[in-house]
Design an enzyme around this catalytic site. Structure first.
Site, PDB file in Angstrom:
ATOM      1  N   LYS A 167       0.831  -1.213   0.000  1.00  0.00           N
ATOM      2  CA  LYS A 167       0.000   0.000   0.000  1.00  0.00           C
ATOM      3  C   LYS A 167       0.863   1.259   0.000  1.00  0.00           C
ATOM      4  CE  LYS A 167      -4.204  -1.800   0.389  1.00  0.00           C
ATOM      5  NZ  LYS A 167      -5.284  -1.517  -0.575  1.00  0.00           N
ATOM      6  N   ARG A 168       2.124   1.114  -0.352  1.00  0.00           N
ATOM      7  CA  ARG A 168       3.078   2.223  -0.377  1.00  0.00           C
ATOM      8  C   ARG A 168       3.124   2.931   0.980  1.00  0.00           C
ATOM      9  NH1 ARG A 168       1.835   6.246  -4.604  1.00  0.00           N
ATOM     10  NH2 ARG A 168       4.064   6.654  -4.797  1.00  0.00           N
ATOM     11  N   LEU A 180      -2.047   9.560   3.561  1.00  0.00           N
ATOM     12  CA  LEU A 180      -3.326   9.093   4.096  1.00  0.00           C
ATOM     13  C   LEU A 180      -3.879   7.932   3.271  1.00  0.00           C
ATOM     14  CD1 LEU A 180      -5.879   9.624   5.924  1.00  0.00           C
ATOM     15  CD2 LEU A 180      -6.641  11.186   4.123  1.00  0.00           C
ATOM     16  N   GLY A 216       0.220  12.857   3.912  1.00  0.00           N
ATOM     17  CA  GLY A 216       0.450  12.506   5.304  1.00  0.00           C
ATOM     18  C   GLY A 216       1.838  11.964   5.564  1.00  0.00           C
ATOM     19  N   GLU A 250       3.820  14.949   6.193  1.00  0.00           N
ATOM     20  CA  GLU A 250       3.500  15.462   7.525  1.00  0.00           C
ATOM     21  C   GLU A 250       4.214  14.660   8.610  1.00  0.00           C
ATOM     22  OE1 GLU A 250      -0.900  17.410   6.953  1.00  0.00           O
ATOM     23  OE2 GLU A 250      -0.742  15.230   6.797  1.00  0.00           O
ATOM     24  N   GLU A 253      -3.183  16.786  -1.845  1.00  0.00           N
ATOM     25  CA  GLU A 253      -4.534  16.990  -1.335  1.00  0.00           C
ATOM     26  C   GLU A 253      -5.298  18.030  -2.167  1.00  0.00           C
ATOM     27  OE1 GLU A 253      -2.135  15.530   2.187  1.00  0.00           O
ATOM     28  OE2 GLU A 253      -1.809  16.846   0.475  1.00  0.00           O
ATOM     29  N   ARG A 283      -6.832  16.712  -5.226  1.00  0.00           N
ATOM     30  CA  ARG A 283      -7.861  15.698  -4.939  1.00  0.00           C
ATOM     31  C   ARG A 283      -9.097  16.310  -4.296  1.00  0.00           C
ATOM     32  NH1 ARG A 283      -3.306  11.544  -2.636  1.00  0.00           N
ATOM     33  NH2 ARG A 283      -2.589  10.782  -4.665  1.00  0.00           N
TER      34      ARG A 283
END
Length: 258
Positions: free
Chosen positions: A24-25, A63, A108, A111, A131, A134
């Site tokens: 899922k990277r 995320l 994320g 972050e 983000e 998207r």
């Protein structure tokens, strides 16, 4: 058997935490975030330096959007505050944290890297805040902490245009402190952690706790706090021993231990 969401290794005074969702990277799910918080709390009890990296093709793609799409506004708000809490544990903890970054470090993931105190990238690393493209907004602290590293203007560009920074551009912008050859970020981060782990505790306290707060103070207040921390650190027993070693030529001069 199911693979753990992260792995934790202890080597003397250094704890290394690896995000372990390579398929899922290393997207940050709620479960991974909770596991990360637990691992960080434990490391801050036991270690004097912390390294965070990702297993597989990248550091973290951010995320896990598969968990995000069905949330209400209130749920998104509370979820964001949970990210703030976990990353604050890293940023405001008493143990210096070093991010070793390769491949994607976006959203994320960026972050998380920004919550660390030192960032080491290899030449494959790239940084983005997708983000904006998207139709969503950052929620893990980027508007404060990534913006402070990059500047609000660069962050605005990245969010509105989808621009990504490669490792060299990220270093020029101040987002990362070291750029290494492909595959060498983790080794460099662990070497830095070994140095950091030897720092005097009162110096670490000043760097991690006072320095960030001084940035938010008026000049006179910041200089006053600097003097207080200098007095605290310089009169500690470890500082006395280290200063004596330097004066007696038993310690390396600045730059000699690179």
């Amino acid at each position: 058997m199911t693979e753990p969401l992260l792995t934790v290794a202890r080597d003397g005074a250094i704890t290394t935490i690896a995000l372990n969702r390579p398929a899922k990277r290393n997207a940050i799910s709620d479960a991974l975030l909770a596991a990360l918080e637990d691992a960080v709390v434990q490391a801050q009890r036991e270690a004097r330096a912390l390294v965070i990296h990702g297993i597989g093709p990248c550091f973290s793609a951010g995320l896990d959007l598969a968990e995000h799409k069905a949330r209400s506004a209130e749920e998104v708000f509370r979820h964001s505050r949970g990210w703030h809490r976990v990353f604050r544990r890293i940023r405001e903890g008493d143990v210096p944290a070093i991010a070793a970054i390769h491949g994607a470090c976006v959203g994320g993931g960026l972050e998380l890297a920004a919550a660390c105190h030192i960032r080491v990238a290899d030449s494959t690393a790239f940084f983005a805040l997708p983000e904006g493209t998207r139709g969503i907004f950052v929620g893990g602290g980027a508007s404060v902490h990534v913006a402070r590293l990059l500047g609000a203007a660069r962050m605005t560009d990245m969010m509105l245009t989808g621009r990504a920074l490669d490792a060299a551009a990220a270093e020029r912008a101040g987002l990362v402190t070291y750029v290494e050859a492909e595959g060498a970020a983790l080794a460099k981060a662990q070497a830095l952690a070994a140095k950091v782990a030897q720092a005097a505790p009162l110096t670490v306290l000043g760097v991690l706790q006072a320095l960030p707060r001084i940035q938010d103070m008026a000049e006179a207040d910041g200089l006053f706090v600097e003097s207080l921390v200098a007095a605290l650190a310089q009169t500690g027993p470890e500082a006395q021993a280290r200063l004596a070693a330097f004066l007696e030529k038993r310690a390396p001069k600045a730059g000699e231990d690179r």
